[in-house]
Design a protein around this motif. Sequence first.
Motif, short mmCIF file in Angstrom:
data_model
loop_
_atom_site.label_atom_id
_atom_site.label_comp_id
_atom_site.label_asym_id
_atom_site.label_seq_id
_atom_site.Cartn_x
_atom_site.Cartn_y
_atom_site.Cartn_z
N ALA A 265 68.08 17.13 -12.21
CA ALA A 265 68.12 17.77 -13.58
C ALA A 265 68.43 19.25 -13.24
N THR A 266 69.35 19.82 -13.74
CA THR A 266 69.53 21.25 -13.61
C THR A 266 70.38 22.08 -14.58
N LYS A 267 70.48 23.22 -14.54
CA LYS A 267 71.39 24.11 -15.40
C LYS A 267 72.88 24.09 -14.84
N SER A 268 73.50 24.36 -15.49
CA SER A 268 74.98 24.65 -15.00
C SER A 268 75.24 25.87 -14.02
N HIS A 269 74.35 26.83 -14.41
CA HIS A 269 74.28 27.99 -13.57
C HIS A 269 73.19 28.80 -13.68
N TYR A 270 72.55 29.46 -12.50
CA TYR A 270 71.26 30.25 -12.57
C TYR A 270 71.78 31.64 -12.32
N THR A 282 79.79 20.29 -5.36
CA THR A 282 80.86 20.48 -4.20
C THR A 282 80.35 20.26 -3.03
N PHE A 283 78.76 20.60 -2.63
CA PHE A 283 78.53 20.61 -1.43
C PHE A 283 78.03 19.13 -0.99
N VAL A 284 77.70 18.36 -2.11
CA VAL A 284 77.53 16.76 -1.93
C VAL A 284 78.70 16.33 -1.46
N GLU A 285 79.66 16.50 -2.25
CA GLU A 285 81.10 15.66 -1.89
C GLU A 285 81.49 16.14 -0.46
N GLN A 286 81.59 17.23 0.00
CA GLN A 286 81.86 17.76 1.12
C GLN A 286 80.84 16.94 2.41
N ARG A 287 79.76 16.79 2.10
CA ARG A 287 79.00 15.95 2.96
C ARG A 287 79.27 14.67 3.00
N GLY A 288 79.90 13.87 1.98
CA GLY A 288 80.30 12.48 2.15
C GLY A 288 79.04 11.37 2.13
N VAL A 289 77.71 11.96 2.01
CA VAL A 289 76.80 11.13 2.19
C VAL A 289 76.46 10.31 0.84
N PHE A 290 76.59 11.15 -0.37
CA PHE A 290 76.03 10.61 -1.72
C PHE A 290 77.23 10.51 -2.90
N SER A 291 77.09 9.40 -3.69
CA SER A 291 77.93 9.80 -4.73
C SER A 291 76.97 10.46 -5.80
N LEU A 292 77.78 11.07 -6.72
CA LEU A 292 76.98 11.92 -8.02
C LEU A 292 77.50 11.60 -9.18
N ASP A 293 76.92 11.18 -10.33
CA ASP A 293 77.34 10.73 -11.54
C ASP A 293 76.71 11.26 -12.53
N HIS A 294 77.27 12.00 -13.53
CA HIS A 294 76.48 12.69 -14.59
C HIS A 294 75.72 11.38 -15.57
N LEU A 295 74.59 11.60 -16.04
CA LEU A 295 73.93 10.87 -17.11
C LEU A 295 73.84 11.43 -18.32
N VAL A 306 71.55 16.13 -16.42
CA VAL A 306 71.12 15.20 -15.41
C VAL A 306 71.80 14.15 -14.78
N VAL A 307 71.80 14.39 -13.44
CA VAL A 307 72.90 13.57 -12.76
C VAL A 307 71.93 12.56 -12.02
N VAL A 308 72.78 11.68 -11.59
CA VAL A 308 71.96 10.78 -10.56
C VAL A 308 72.83 10.66 -9.16
N LEU A 309 72.14 10.55 -8.10
CA LEU A 309 72.69 10.51 -6.84
C LEU A 309 72.39 9.08 -6.18
N ARG A 310 73.47 8.53 -5.53
CA ARG A 310 73.06 7.15 -4.52
C ARG A 310 73.99 7.33 -3.55
N PHE A 311 73.56 6.53 -2.38
CA PHE A 311 74.22 6.36 -1.11
C PHE A 311 75.55 5.82 -1.57
N LYS A 312 76.49 6.33 -0.78
CA LYS A 312 77.98 5.77 -0.87
C LYS A 312 77.76 4.36 -0.11
N LYS A 313 78.66 3.54 -0.71
CA LYS A 313 78.42 2.19 -0.23
C LYS A 313 78.71 1.91 1.25
N GLN A 314 79.68 2.92 1.71
CA GLN A 314 79.96 2.84 2.99
C GLN A 314 78.95 3.52 4.08
N ASN A 315 77.96 4.26 3.46
CA ASN A 315 77.19 4.90 4.41
C ASN A 315 76.28 4.00 4.78
#
Length: 317
Positions: A265-270, A282-295, A306-315
């Motif tokens: 859970a986070t704010k848009s900007h601090y 963007t940091f998560v996308e660059q690392r390529g480990v997790f997918s990130l979805d908005h709840l 509130v977002v949820v992260l999970r491992f990408k299937k190919q990881n």
Amino acid sequence: MSFCFNFDISGQTNASQEVDGNKAEVDDNTPAGPVKEAKEHLPPSDPEFLLTDGVFETITIGTLPPLHFLNETVFERTASEREDREKILSRREEKNSDLISGVYEGGLKVWECTYDILEIMEKEGETFSGKTVLDLGCGAGLLGILALKRGARQILFQDYNSTVIEQLTVPNVILNCEEDDEDLKSGSPPPKKRATDLSKHPLMRKCLFYSGDWRTFLPLVLKKEPPPKFDIIFTSETIYNTCYYPALHETLHKLLAPSGLVYLATKSHYFGVGGGLHLFETFVEQRGVFSLDHLWDGAEGLQRHVVVLRFKKQNDN
């Protein structure tokens, strides 16, 4: 309920935050100064002194069990009477700041995004039965306490500051070990004998408590045999500083179970600190480990998510 934000980030090494289209450069720089050592905290054998003069609040959301926690205002007023080897209580008061980078990371305040995750858990009907849960950057520990009261097998509470763990998180867990206790219903803290009994409550045996920087917490907790993996990781209001993204990402990577979920859970900007959801996405996308979805995305005021992260299937874990 009102929220105000006061930050002191002097002496901090800032990561690059340039955003160009879909690209955000976040360096692996870390805050200046020594790394705070991590340690495990054992619940006190006699917790009565932690609850002396304590006044608690109770939050109830839908079908969730009531969650009890020490009143923040009363806690602040009695700060001088509390053990504080880190001196964060006095320094926080001197600087009138909710965050002093590298010294105090905001754990004494129940930040509003915590309530957003609680509402998501109520909506999804998560029971936590038999699951292992990590409350990362736990502060008051409300998210881990919810998991505890809803049947989690083990809960690990982690916060940057040992004072937060010892003076706030542990007492809050003790308060919640017996929700039907008549003293809690009356608004009074448990007497000495009752508090001692609660410290030995079976629910307490499910709990682990750690403090320290994520860079030292991770290797310490991985020394356990077998190394822990968590079905659910909660982390709320922890991406306010881009300097912390590499350590946070590595902690999530190493401690999340293969099919586990991270609720963030986070704010848009601090403002005044520099982090926020777009940079972290963007940091998560660059690392390529997790997918990130908005709840959930709040549209009013200072936007929250509130977002949820999970491992990408190919990881491969």
